[in-house]
Write an enzyme that holds these catalytic residues in place. Structure first.
Site, PDB file in Angstrom:
ATOM      1  N   GLU A   1       1.057  -1.269  -0.123  1.00 33.70           N
ATOM      2  CA  GLU A   1       0.090   0.061  -0.180  1.00 33.70           C
ATOM      3  C   GLU A   1       0.827   1.236  -0.214  1.00 33.70           C
ATOM      4  O   GLU A   1       1.869   1.122   0.026  1.00 33.70           O
ATOM      5  CB  GLU A   1      -1.067   0.068   1.062  1.00 33.70           C
ATOM      6  CG  GLU A   1      -0.132   0.042   2.579  1.00 33.70           C
ATOM      7  CD  GLU A   1      -0.937   0.925   3.731  1.00 33.70           C
ATOM      8  OE1 GLU A   1      -0.902   1.904   3.333  1.00 33.70           O
ATOM      9  OE2 GLU A   1      -0.828   0.603   4.688  1.00 33.70           O
TER      10      GLU A   1
ATOM     11  N   LYS B   1      -4.411  -1.611  13.762  1.00 35.86           N
ATOM     12  CA  LYS B   1      -3.725  -0.591  14.738  1.00 35.86           C
ATOM     13  C   LYS B   1      -4.179  -0.362  16.308  1.00 35.86           C
ATOM     14  O   LYS B   1      -5.372  -0.586  16.247  1.00 35.86           O
ATOM     15  CB  LYS B   1      -3.611   0.760  13.754  1.00 35.86           C
ATOM     16  CG  LYS B   1      -2.623   0.920  12.677  1.00 35.86           C
ATOM     17  CD  LYS B   1      -3.035   1.836  11.893  1.00 35.86           C
ATOM     18  CE  LYS B   1      -4.059   1.629  10.818  1.00 35.86           C
ATOM     19  NZ  LYS B   1      -4.448   2.415   9.932  1.00 35.86           N
TER      20      LYS B   1
HETATM   21  N1  PSU Z   1      -0.824   1.814   8.847  1.00 35.91           N
HETATM   22  C1  PSU Z   1       0.358   2.592   9.097  1.00 35.91           C
HETATM   23  N2  PSU Z   1       0.057   4.072   8.609  1.00 35.91           N
HETATM   24  C2  PSU Z   1      -1.128   4.360   7.986  1.00 35.91           C
HETATM   25  C3  PSU Z   1      -2.067   3.272   7.525  1.00 35.91           C
HETATM   26  C4  PSU Z   1      -1.960   2.075   8.154  1.00 35.91           C
HETATM   27  O1  PSU Z   1       1.174   2.625   9.965  1.00 35.91           O
HETATM   28  O2  PSU Z   1      -1.177   5.380   7.495  1.00 35.91           O
HETATM   29  C5  PSU Z   1      -3.173   3.585   6.781  1.00 35.91           C
HETATM   30  C6  PSU Z   1      -3.535   2.361   6.004  1.00 35.91           C
HETATM   31  O3  PSU Z   1      -3.411   2.596   4.707  1.00 35.91           O
HETATM   32  C7  PSU Z   1      -4.963   2.234   6.464  1.00 35.91           C
HETATM   33  C8  PSU Z   1      -5.582   3.375   6.643  1.00 35.91           C
HETATM   34  O4  PSU Z   1      -5.903   1.258   5.306  1.00 35.91           O
HETATM   35  O5  PSU Z   1      -4.629   3.858   7.492  1.00 35.91           O
HETATM   36  C9  PSU Z   1      -6.713   3.184   7.747  1.00 35.91           C
HETATM   37  O6  PSU Z   1      -7.414   4.441   7.677  1.00 35.91           O
HETATM   38  P1  PSU Z   1      -8.931   4.342   8.321  1.00 35.91           P
HETATM   39  O7  PSU Z   1      -9.081   4.188   9.568  1.00 35.91           O
HETATM   40  O8  PSU Z   1      -9.497   5.925   7.996  1.00 35.91           O
HETATM   41  O9  PSU Z   1      -9.504   3.723   7.255  1.00 35.91           O
END
Ligand code: PSU
Ligand code: MN
Length: 321
Positions: A28, A167
């Protein structure tokens, strides 16, 4: 081969690998544009690609560049994107699934999230994908309904996602509930416990502990043979030397959540905001953890993709599943 030639552009090594049926791992790019500061964003993306390559698979970082979804970036292109994130952050969008079509129409650039990257990977026929931590159900979702589109895409796209767990800023229990409801197997590579991104432990269990890339590949193959249309989540804990103990980091997460609330940060800005606050509070320790776990996940995804490729080539009566 390419279903939407003008919208999705495959890099030559990726196209050749697809045509030859060689293993590929998608990576990604939101982690480059919104997840890490320069130059760690570049170094991590580069090292993740190298780790996939060293494992015997072809890396395919996916990003939106000038209104084209690119599948496979050179190291120079990674560096350009990572520098742009540092110098002109306002020019780079965080593209989840709902953002892809508008960004294409508006000739925009940006990083693709786990959800968007899975969608594109599935569209072009890439079965394996590595990231740091997936998005999930946010704390307080009972009131704010904030659930990452990553979970819905895991329910829809048949891609194996290797990560270090959801996360830690999220509600891990609710995240597991959604994955269960959506029929997404949560596998632990050498662990019974669900890893929590920067930390090795979460207090929650995975559905199955597996000890080898081959066992992970066979489990995913079995899942898909049963007609499942969604993904498989493979979790690997961050290395012990880089781990931040959950109790220590929890204090910073709580503070970041209060700061986000006070500042009125919500929606797609929330995850990057929380990650940045925790990064500040830990003085870079969580950045080192994030970097290490991302590269380790890329390596594992490469190994699993190779094992999965070998399985596909095996005569049906010799397969485990
Ligand atoms: N993991 C990280 N940094 C990030 C992300 C994940 O260490 O920036 C990103 C990923 O691309 C994940 C996104 O899909 O954050 C999720 O965001 P949201 O909670 O708005 O869906
Ligand atoms: Mn959200």
């Amino acid at each position: 081969m390419n279903p939407l030639p003008e919208l999705i552009q495959l890099a030559v090594p990726v196209r050749e690998a697809l045509d030859a049926g060689r293993p590929i791992v998608a990576l990604e790019s939101t982690i480059i544009t919104h997840g890490m500061p320069w130059p760690v964003n570049f170094e991590t993306a580069r090292d993740a690609q190298r780790a996939v390559h060293d494992a015997g698979a072809v890396p395919a970082t996916i990003a939106m560049l000038d209104g084209v979804i690119r599948v496979g970036l050179s190291e120079d292109e990674l560096e350009t994107l990572a520098r742009a994130a540092a110098h002109h952050p306002e020019r780079l969008r965080k593209c989840s699934v709902r953002d892809l079509a508008p960004a294409l129409m508006q000739t925009a650039s940006g990083g693709t999230t786990v959800a968007a990257t899975m969608r594109v990977a599935a569209r072009v026929g890439i079965a394996w994908f590595a990231t740091g931590g997936i998005g999930g159900v946010h704390r307080g979702a009972q009131e704010n309904f904030d659930q990452s589109a990553d979970l819905l895409e895991l329910a829809r796209s048949p891609v194996g996602v290797v990560c270090a767990g959801p996360k830690a800023i999220l509600d891990l229990g609710l995240t597991l509930e959604v994955l269960e409801t959506q029929g997404v197997p949560v596998l632990g590579y050498g662990t019974d416990e669900l890893p929590a991104f920067w930390s090795r432990s979460s207090g929650f269990r995975v559905d199955a502990r597996l000890e080898s890339p081959a066992a992970i590949a066979a489990t995913a193959a079995a899942h898909w043979s049963l007609g499942a249309r969604g993904g498989v989540l493979v979790t690997q804990a961050v290395a012990a030397e880089q781990e931040l103990p959950a109790s220590e980091v929890e204090v910073y997460i709580q503070r970041a959540l209060r700061q986000a609330k006070a500042a009125g940060v919500a929606g797609k800005a929330l995850t990057p905001y929380l990650l940045e606050r925790v990064l500040e509070a830990t003085g870079g320790a969580c950045l080192a953890a994030n970097q290490a776990l991302m590269v380790a996940n890329a390596r594992l995804a490469g190994e699993v993709a190779v094992a999965y490729g070998a399985l596909q080539k095996m005569p049906a009566d010799q397969r485990q599943c």
